[in-house]
Design a protein around this motif. Structure first.
Motif, mmCIF file in Angstrom:
data_model
loop_
_atom_site.group_PDB
_atom_site.id
_atom_site.type_symbol
_atom_site.label_atom_id
_atom_site.label_comp_id
_atom_site.label_asym_id
_atom_site.label_seq_id
_atom_site.Cartn_x
_atom_site.Cartn_y
_atom_site.Cartn_z
ATOM 1 N N UNK A 12 0.833 -1.202 0.000
ATOM 2 C CA UNK A 12 0.000 0.000 0.000
ATOM 3 C C UNK A 12 0.869 1.254 0.000
ATOM 4 N N UNK A 13 1.863 1.288 0.881
ATOM 5 C CA UNK A 13 2.730 2.463 0.971
ATOM 6 C C UNK A 13 3.536 2.667 -0.312
ATOM 7 N N UNK A 14 4.181 1.595 -0.767
ATOM 8 C CA UNK A 14 5.055 1.695 -1.940
ATOM 9 C C UNK A 14 4.279 2.131 -3.177
ATOM 10 N N UNK A 15 3.156 1.469 -3.457
ATOM 11 C CA UNK A 15 2.406 1.817 -4.673
ATOM 12 C C UNK A 15 1.796 3.217 -4.579
ATOM 13 N N UNK A 16 1.344 3.614 -3.395
ATOM 14 C CA UNK A 16 0.780 4.958 -3.251
ATOM 15 C C UNK A 16 1.839 6.030 -3.485
ATOM 16 N N UNK A 17 2.995 5.844 -2.878
ATOM 17 C CA UNK A 17 4.082 6.821 -3.048
ATOM 18 C C UNK A 17 4.573 6.836 -4.496
ATOM 19 N N UNK A 18 4.718 5.651 -5.075
ATOM 20 C CA UNK A 18 5.191 5.568 -6.465
ATOM 21 C C UNK A 18 4.194 6.220 -7.412
ATOM 22 N N UNK A 19 2.904 5.941 -7.233
ATOM 23 C CA UNK A 19 1.887 6.543 -8.105
ATOM 24 C C UNK A 19 1.852 8.060 -7.955
ATOM 25 N N UNK A 20 1.950 8.553 -6.717
ATOM 26 C CA UNK A 20 1.945 9.997 -6.495
ATOM 27 C C UNK A 20 3.163 10.653 -7.141
ATOM 28 N N UNK A 21 4.329 10.050 -6.957
ATOM 29 C CA UNK A 21 5.539 10.627 -7.551
ATOM 30 C C UNK A 21 5.478 10.585 -9.080
ATOM 31 N N UNK A 22 4.995 9.479 -9.633
ATOM 32 C CA UNK A 22 4.931 9.384 -11.090
ATOM 33 C C UNK A 22 3.892 10.337 -11.665
ATOM 34 N N UNK A 23 2.917 10.748 -10.858
ATOM 35 C CA UNK A 23 1.941 11.734 -11.321
ATOM 36 C C UNK A 23 2.607 13.080 -11.589
ATOM 37 N N UNK A 24 3.699 13.364 -10.879
ATOM 38 C CA UNK A 24 4.410 14.630 -11.064
ATOM 39 C C UNK A 24 5.602 14.515 -12.007
ATOM 40 N N UNK B 45 2.398 11.503 -16.379
ATOM 41 C CA UNK B 45 2.041 12.635 -15.528
ATOM 42 C C UNK B 45 0.523 12.786 -15.487
ATOM 43 N N UNK B 46 -0.006 13.043 -14.308
ATOM 44 C CA UNK B 46 -1.453 13.088 -14.125
ATOM 45 C C UNK B 46 -2.010 14.490 -13.923
ATOM 46 N N UNK B 47 -1.205 15.430 -13.504
ATOM 47 C CA UNK B 47 -1.729 16.756 -13.201
ATOM 48 C C UNK B 47 -1.474 17.711 -14.357
ATOM 49 N N UNK B 48 -1.745 17.257 -15.583
ATOM 50 C CA UNK B 48 -1.494 18.098 -16.745
ATOM 51 C C UNK B 48 -2.782 18.505 -17.462
ATOM 52 N N UNK B 49 -3.951 18.121 -16.909
ATOM 53 C CA UNK B 49 -5.226 18.503 -17.508
ATOM 54 C C UNK B 49 -6.075 19.237 -16.475
ATOM 55 N N UNK B 50 -5.891 20.555 -16.377
ATOM 56 C CA UNK B 50 -6.704 21.316 -15.424
ATOM 57 C C UNK B 50 -8.145 21.412 -15.918
ATOM 58 N N UNK B 51 -9.081 21.340 -14.987
ATOM 59 C CA UNK B 51 -10.499 21.395 -15.330
ATOM 60 C C UNK B 51 -11.241 22.271 -14.334
ATOM 61 N N UNK B 52 -12.422 22.679 -14.741
ATOM 62 C CA UNK B 52 -13.346 23.345 -13.829
ATOM 63 C C UNK B 52 -14.570 22.435 -13.746
ATOM 64 N N UNK B 53 -14.964 22.117 -12.526
ATOM 65 C CA UNK B 53 -16.055 21.182 -12.295
ATOM 66 C C UNK B 53 -17.239 21.938 -11.707
ATOM 67 N N UNK B 54 -18.379 21.785 -12.349
ATOM 68 C CA UNK B 54 -19.598 22.420 -11.865
ATOM 69 C C UNK B 54 -20.145 21.599 -10.706
ATOM 70 N N UNK B 55 -20.171 22.181 -9.515
ATOM 71 C CA UNK B 55 -20.663 21.494 -8.325
ATOM 72 C C UNK B 55 -22.148 21.767 -8.101
ATOM 73 N N UNK B 56 -22.600 22.961 -8.459
ATOM 74 C CA UNK B 56 -24.011 23.328 -8.358
ATOM 75 C C UNK B 56 -24.241 24.463 -9.351
ATOM 76 N N UNK B 57 -25.436 25.027 -9.357
ATOM 77 C CA UNK B 57 -25.729 26.111 -10.292
ATOM 78 C C UNK B 57 -24.823 27.320 -10.091
ATOM 79 N N UNK B 58 -24.440 27.568 -8.850
ATOM 80 C CA UNK B 58 -23.674 28.767 -8.538
ATOM 81 C C UNK B 58 -22.256 28.497 -8.062
#
Length: 188
Positions: free
Chosen positions: A87-99, A104-117
């Motif tokens: 659990x520790x190894x895969x979580x740390x590895x996945x987080x590091x590989x995201x950067x 890389x996982x944090x290369x698609x910024x989005x805006x998410x509609x949570x409600x009308x406002x």
């Protein structure tokens, strides 16, 4: 308060706004370098960090060589079999590989509609959730402001709009700063 004391207070606060972030940044970088340098007890300052970087680079080189890659794969398979380590190894590895990894996982910024406002900024981390039977959902990571954590939500695709022409790094700084950092206009 007299005119001069207001002016002095204003100068002090402006100086503080410049000096405090700079001093904290330098201090944090110093602590990181000191920690890395002290990993190996070498009497020459700076040599420890150079050895650590060289060793990490050499291990990275070995991990990419066709002959030694099976050894690294075998060590990883062994780590995956140990319950808590897995659990520790895969979580740390996945987080590091995201950067820093190939995926890389944090290369698609989005805006998410949570409600009308209300909407929220985040990053798509998985756009295909068919493996869990949720083809209409995507995984969005929402970093917390002034924190090194965040939440991952599964939201309907129609509530997600990809931000075009916006730098991912700027969006991350904007979110982590609580919306205080400036978002730079798209570069044409």
């Amino acid at each position: 308060m007299s005119f001069t004391s207001k002016r002095l207070l204003n100068y002090f606060l402006k100086g503080l706004l410049f000096v405090a972030p700079l001093a904290l940044t330098i201090y944090i970088i110093f602590l990181i370098i000191q920690f890395l340098d002290n990993l190996l007890p070498v009497p020459i300052p700076g040599l420890g960090i150079l050895i650590v970087f060289a060793l990490i680079t050499f291990i990275g080189y070995l991990a990419n060589i066709f002959i030694t890659r099976p050894v690294f794969d075998l060590v990883e398979k062994w780590l995956f079999k140990i319950p808590l380590v897995n659990i520790l190894y895969t979580s740390i590895k996945d987080l590091m590989s995201a950067f820093v990894g190939d995926k890389k996982k944090f290369n698609t910024p989005v805006i998410v509609k949570l409600s009308d406002n209300m909407s929220r900024l985040g990053f798509i981390t998985q756009d295909d959730l068919s493996v869990i039977g949720e083809e209409a959902l995507v995984a969005i990571y929402f970093p917390h402001s002034y924190n090194f954590s965040g939440n991952c939500f599964l939201v309907p695709k129609e509530n997600v709009r990809i931000l075009k022409g916006v730098n991912s790094t700027d969006v991350m700084k904007f979110i982590v700063s609580g919306g205080v950092s400036e978002l730079n206009p798209p570069k044409i």
